[in-house]
Design a protein around this motif. Structure first.
Motif, PDB file in Angstrom:
ATOM      1  N   GLN A 112      -0.886   4.427  -1.108  1.00  0.00           N
ATOM      2  CA  GLN A 112      -2.048   4.843  -0.336  1.00  0.00           C
ATOM      3  C   GLN A 112      -2.027   4.176   1.047  1.00  0.00           C
ATOM      4  O   GLN A 112      -2.756   3.210   1.294  1.00  0.00           O
ATOM      5  CB  GLN A 112      -3.332   4.471  -1.061  1.00  0.00           C
ATOM      6  CG  GLN A 112      -3.560   5.271  -2.322  1.00  0.00           C
ATOM      7  CD  GLN A 112      -4.896   4.932  -2.934  1.00  0.00           C
ATOM      8  OE1 GLN A 112      -5.360   3.810  -2.873  1.00  0.00           O
ATOM      9  NE2 GLN A 112      -5.524   5.923  -3.521  1.00  0.00           N
ATOM     10  N   ASP A 168      -5.540   3.598   2.962  1.00  0.00           N
ATOM     11  CA  ASP A 168      -6.620   2.959   2.225  1.00  0.00           C
ATOM     12  C   ASP A 168      -7.704   2.542   3.217  1.00  0.00           C
ATOM     13  O   ASP A 168      -7.456   1.785   4.154  1.00  0.00           O
ATOM     14  CB  ASP A 168      -6.072   1.748   1.475  1.00  0.00           C
ATOM     15  CG  ASP A 168      -7.134   0.998   0.711  1.00  0.00           C
ATOM     16  OD1 ASP A 168      -8.168   1.614   0.371  1.00  0.00           O
ATOM     17  OD2 ASP A 168      -6.936  -0.203   0.464  1.00  0.00           O
ATOM     18  N   ARG A 169      -8.909   3.023   3.022  1.00  0.00           N
ATOM     19  CA  ARG A 169     -10.002   2.800   3.969  1.00  0.00           C
ATOM     20  C   ARG A 169     -10.309   1.313   4.153  1.00  0.00           C
ATOM     21  O   ARG A 169     -10.532   0.849   5.270  1.00  0.00           O
ATOM     22  CB  ARG A 169     -11.245   3.548   3.523  1.00  0.00           C
ATOM     23  CG  ARG A 169     -12.376   3.431   4.516  1.00  0.00           C
ATOM     24  CD  ARG A 169     -13.566   4.295   4.101  1.00  0.00           C
ATOM     25  NE  ARG A 169     -14.626   4.188   5.056  1.00  0.00           N
ATOM     26  CZ  ARG A 169     -14.793   4.991   6.103  1.00  0.00           C
ATOM     27  NH1 ARG A 169     -13.930   5.946   6.317  1.00  0.00           N
ATOM     28  NH2 ARG A 169     -15.805   4.824   6.935  1.00  0.00           N
ATOM     29  N   PHE A 224       0.827  -1.210   0.000  1.00  0.00           N
ATOM     30  CA  PHE A 224       0.000   0.000   0.000  1.00  0.00           C
ATOM     31  C   PHE A 224       0.859   1.257   0.000  1.00  0.00           C
ATOM     32  O   PHE A 224       0.444   2.301   0.466  1.00  0.00           O
ATOM     33  CB  PHE A 224      -0.951   0.008   1.201  1.00  0.00           C
ATOM     34  CG  PHE A 224      -0.244  -0.041   2.524  1.00  0.00           C
ATOM     35  CD1 PHE A 224       0.015  -1.250   3.118  1.00  0.00           C
ATOM     36  CD2 PHE A 224       0.156   1.111   3.164  1.00  0.00           C
ATOM     37  CE1 PHE A 224       0.680  -1.305   4.332  1.00  0.00           C
ATOM     38  CE2 PHE A 224       0.816   1.070   4.373  1.00  0.00           C
ATOM     39  CZ  PHE A 224       1.075  -0.145   4.954  1.00  0.00           C
TER      40      PHE A 224
END
Length: 123
Positions: A105, A108-109, A102
């Motif tokens: 990001q 990342d939700r 990741f």
């Protein structure tokens, strides 16, 4: 009169006898970008030149893919010092490095929700 803890320090009670900055020869910045979540793994190639005992310990820990944070915990060294040691090993071809999945990001939700769900199940 001396207190119970005032006796001589022996073995593990003495703590680290070499300051962490001397392990990295005073260097504070690694030559490559390493994140705490970056994965490192030994290549099997013998490093050239002299490397200290901490380098050898890092190679031993890195026989399987392991994060920079885990290596630091095993070596009982600050992450900044561990990053310098690992970058030395990557530079000489003894380790390979892979950034975290990741990397672009980190917030990342869906990843954060999965971590939160896992933590809730553990409690």
């Amino acid at each position: 009169m001396t207190a119970a803890g005032d006796g001589p320090w022996l073995d593990d009670a003495a703590g680290r006898l070499v300051r962490p900055f001397t392990v990295s020869d005073g260097r504070t910045r690694p030559t490559i970008a390493l994140d705490l979540m970056s994965q490192v793994m030994a290549t099997g190639s013998a490093p050239f030149g002299y490397l200290g005992p901490e380098h050898a310990q890092a190679l031993d820990v890195s026989r399987a893919p392991v994060s920079v944070a885990e290596v630091a915990a095993h070596l009982k060294l600050p992450a900044a010092v561990t990053k310098v040691l690992l970058s030395d090993l990557v530079d000489c071809g003894a380790l390979t490095m892979k950034p975290p999945a990741f990397h672009h990001q980190p917030t990342d939700r869906s990843l954060l929700e999965a971590v939160l769900d896992g933590l809730r199940r553990q409690l």
